[in-house]
Design a protein around this motif. Structure first.
Motif, PDB file in Angstrom:
ATOM      1  N   UNK A 348      27.016 -25.937 -32.303  1.00 28.68           N
ATOM      2  CA  UNK A 348      28.403 -25.917 -32.190  1.00 28.68           C
ATOM      3  C   UNK A 348      29.365 -26.437 -33.428  1.00 28.68           C
ATOM      4  N   UNK A 349      28.776 -26.794 -33.870  1.00 25.91           N
ATOM      5  CA  UNK A 349      30.064 -27.738 -35.283  1.00 25.91           C
ATOM      6  C   UNK A 349      29.137 -26.438 -36.404  1.00 25.91           C
ATOM      7  N   UNK A 350      28.032 -26.373 -36.535  1.00 22.18           N
ATOM      8  CA  UNK A 350      27.486 -25.242 -38.083  1.00 22.18           C
ATOM      9  C   UNK A 350      28.423 -24.077 -37.377  1.00 22.18           C
ATOM     10  N   UNK A 351      27.858 -23.945 -36.437  1.00 16.02           N
ATOM     11  CA  UNK A 351      28.756 -22.355 -36.321  1.00 16.02           C
ATOM     12  C   UNK A 351      30.031 -22.258 -36.097  1.00 16.02           C
ATOM     13  N   UNK A 352      30.979 -23.054 -35.962  1.00 14.83           N
ATOM     14  CA  UNK A 352      32.623 -22.960 -36.193  1.00 14.83           C
ATOM     15  C   UNK A 352      32.261 -23.627 -37.736  1.00 14.83           C
ATOM     16  N   UNK A 353      31.367 -24.513 -38.526  1.00 11.76           N
ATOM     17  CA  UNK A 353      31.656 -24.291 -39.922  1.00 11.76           C
ATOM     18  C   UNK A 353      31.560 -22.311 -40.841  1.00 11.76           C
TER      19      UNK A 353
END
Length: 418
Positions: A348-353
């Motif tokens: 999820x954090x990679x997605x929002x990056x």
């Protein structure tokens, strides 16, 4: 193919979109994430919550700006493709589909654990089958059911807050606001708590089913995030005031333990039911979001083209929903909850990056770029502050996705020259 068969129906207003976001956020995360976050940060739990909220806010603002410009199913998959190039859109979509599929399994297992601990996997599979059927019937039915679930969960959380704060066991000294057990612990707690904030992405991934998306999405995302933050802060303060950071960190069912410590053991079954209902709400919205991103990736042939079909009657991506439901059901029958949550957080954090990097391209003014820069840096820091196993597995899956993309490009290029 007719327009009605190829496109999704725009039926959701601001209220519906906010409810879908809340159904994703105010779910099982608040029942499960507080304990591991307190274990990581100790007395810095509230600082971790604040850091997670700042990063979530930046992500929400970036997502809202992008969703208004690109109101199509797929969320950051579409934004990354349009603003940064095909590979970055693909990587965002890969991160979302794989990570959130694992999260679906975790939510399903949470339902099983609370409803029937001895048969958790069987209950989890049944929950996936039932909610996939609901989503198959149309997004408006899903929004209606999510509204009921959100109302029940908010009522349970309100009861927990009132019981804890009004009990004789509540002690403001246990909050230790401003204290911490080290920056690393606070950041790890923020990464774990971010898992509970990430649901507002569901509003963006439903962009093709929202009325007047340029107006609706930018209003719905911050509203849903703000309501969730108020709820989380209230619950965290109430539970900390009774259990303290050490007691909370050791709790297996933190909210149930808190009401028991507050002298209200009769409320424990209600909390357990609330946790199960919350997990169902999260699972419902998660399946909804993953299937829409699968639809968008299938349209671009990053996934099998058959998954891009839209049901002529219900106007939903029925093949994508069935495929997601089958995969989640298999995972729910076989995987462990904690491993799935850690892996999902990294994805999820990679997605929002990628979302923040995409938003950075929207304007050159320094003020327009502060939010996406803070969001991008925050996502990277929180992702690599997660437990080591989650980082290694999450990074490995991203590499696998990138390699698959490269192989597919090479195969296509050779086929084109043949």
């Amino acid at each position: 193919m007719t327009a009605s068969a190829s496109g999704l129906r725009r039926t959701l207003g601001v209220g519906d979109a906010v409810v879908v976001g809340l159904g994703s956020m105010v779910g099982a995360g608040i029942f499960a994430a507080l304990a591991p976050a307190a274990h990581a940060a100790g007395s810095g739990l509230l600082l971790g919550l604040a850091v997670a909220a700042v990063v979530a806010y930046c992500n929400a603002m970036s997502s809202a700006r992008l969703a208004a410009l690109y109101p199509a199913s797929g969320g950051t998959y579409v934004y990354g493709r349009e603003r940064l190039g095909e590979f970055w859109g693909y990587l965002a979509g890969w991160s979302f589909v794989v990570g959130k599929t694992a999260s679906c399994a975790a939510m399903a297992l949470t339902v099983g654990t609370y409803v029937w601990p001895g048969q958790a996997h069987a209950v989890a599979v049944a929950a996936v089958v039932a909610l996939t059927a609901v989503n198959y019937g149309g997004v408006q039915k899903s929004a209606w059911l999510t509204r009921v679930i959100v109302a029940v969960v908010l009522a349970v959380l309100a009861a927990v807050v009132v019981v804890c704060l009004m009990s004789g066991e509540a002690d403001a000294g246990r909050l230790d606001i401003g204290a911490s057990d080290g920056a690393g612990g606070v950041l790890q707690a923020a990464g774990l708590l971010f898992f509970a904030f990430a649901g507002y992405a569901r509003i963006a991934t439903l962009g093709e089913e929202v009325r007047d998306p340029a107006r609706t999405i930018p209003r719905a995302i911050p509203l849903a995030l703000g309501i969730a933050l108020v709820v989380y802060a209230g619950v965290a303060v109430a539970v900390l005031s009774v259990l303290g950071s050490d007691g909370l960190g050791d709790a297996t069912a933190p909210l149930a333990d808190a009401v028991r410590a507050a002298g209200m053991p009769w409320l424990v079954p209600v909390v357990r039911i609330g946790a199960a209902v919350a997990a169902l709400g999260s699972l419902l919205a998660l399946i909804l979001g993953v299937s829409r991103t699968t639809l968008a990736m299938a349209r671009d042939r990053h996934l099998p083209g058959a998954l891009a079909a839209v049901h002529p009657r219900f106007q939903v991506p029925h093949r994508a929903e069935l495929a997601v439901g089958v995969v989640v059901a298999v995972l729910a029958a076989t995987v462990d909850v904690r491993g799935a949550i850690g892996f999902s957080s990294f994805g999820v954090l990679a997605y929002y990056a990628v979302a923040n990097a995409s938003a950075w391209t929207l304007g050159s003014a320094p003020t327009a770029r502060v939010v996406p820069v803070v969001g991008l840096v925050g996502c990277a820091v929180l992702a690599f502050s997660l437990p080591g196993v989650s980082v290694v597995v999450g990074a490995g899956v991203l590499v696998v996705g990138a390699v698959a993309y490269g192989v597919r490009r090479v195969v296509r290029a050779r086929a084109g020259r043949a």
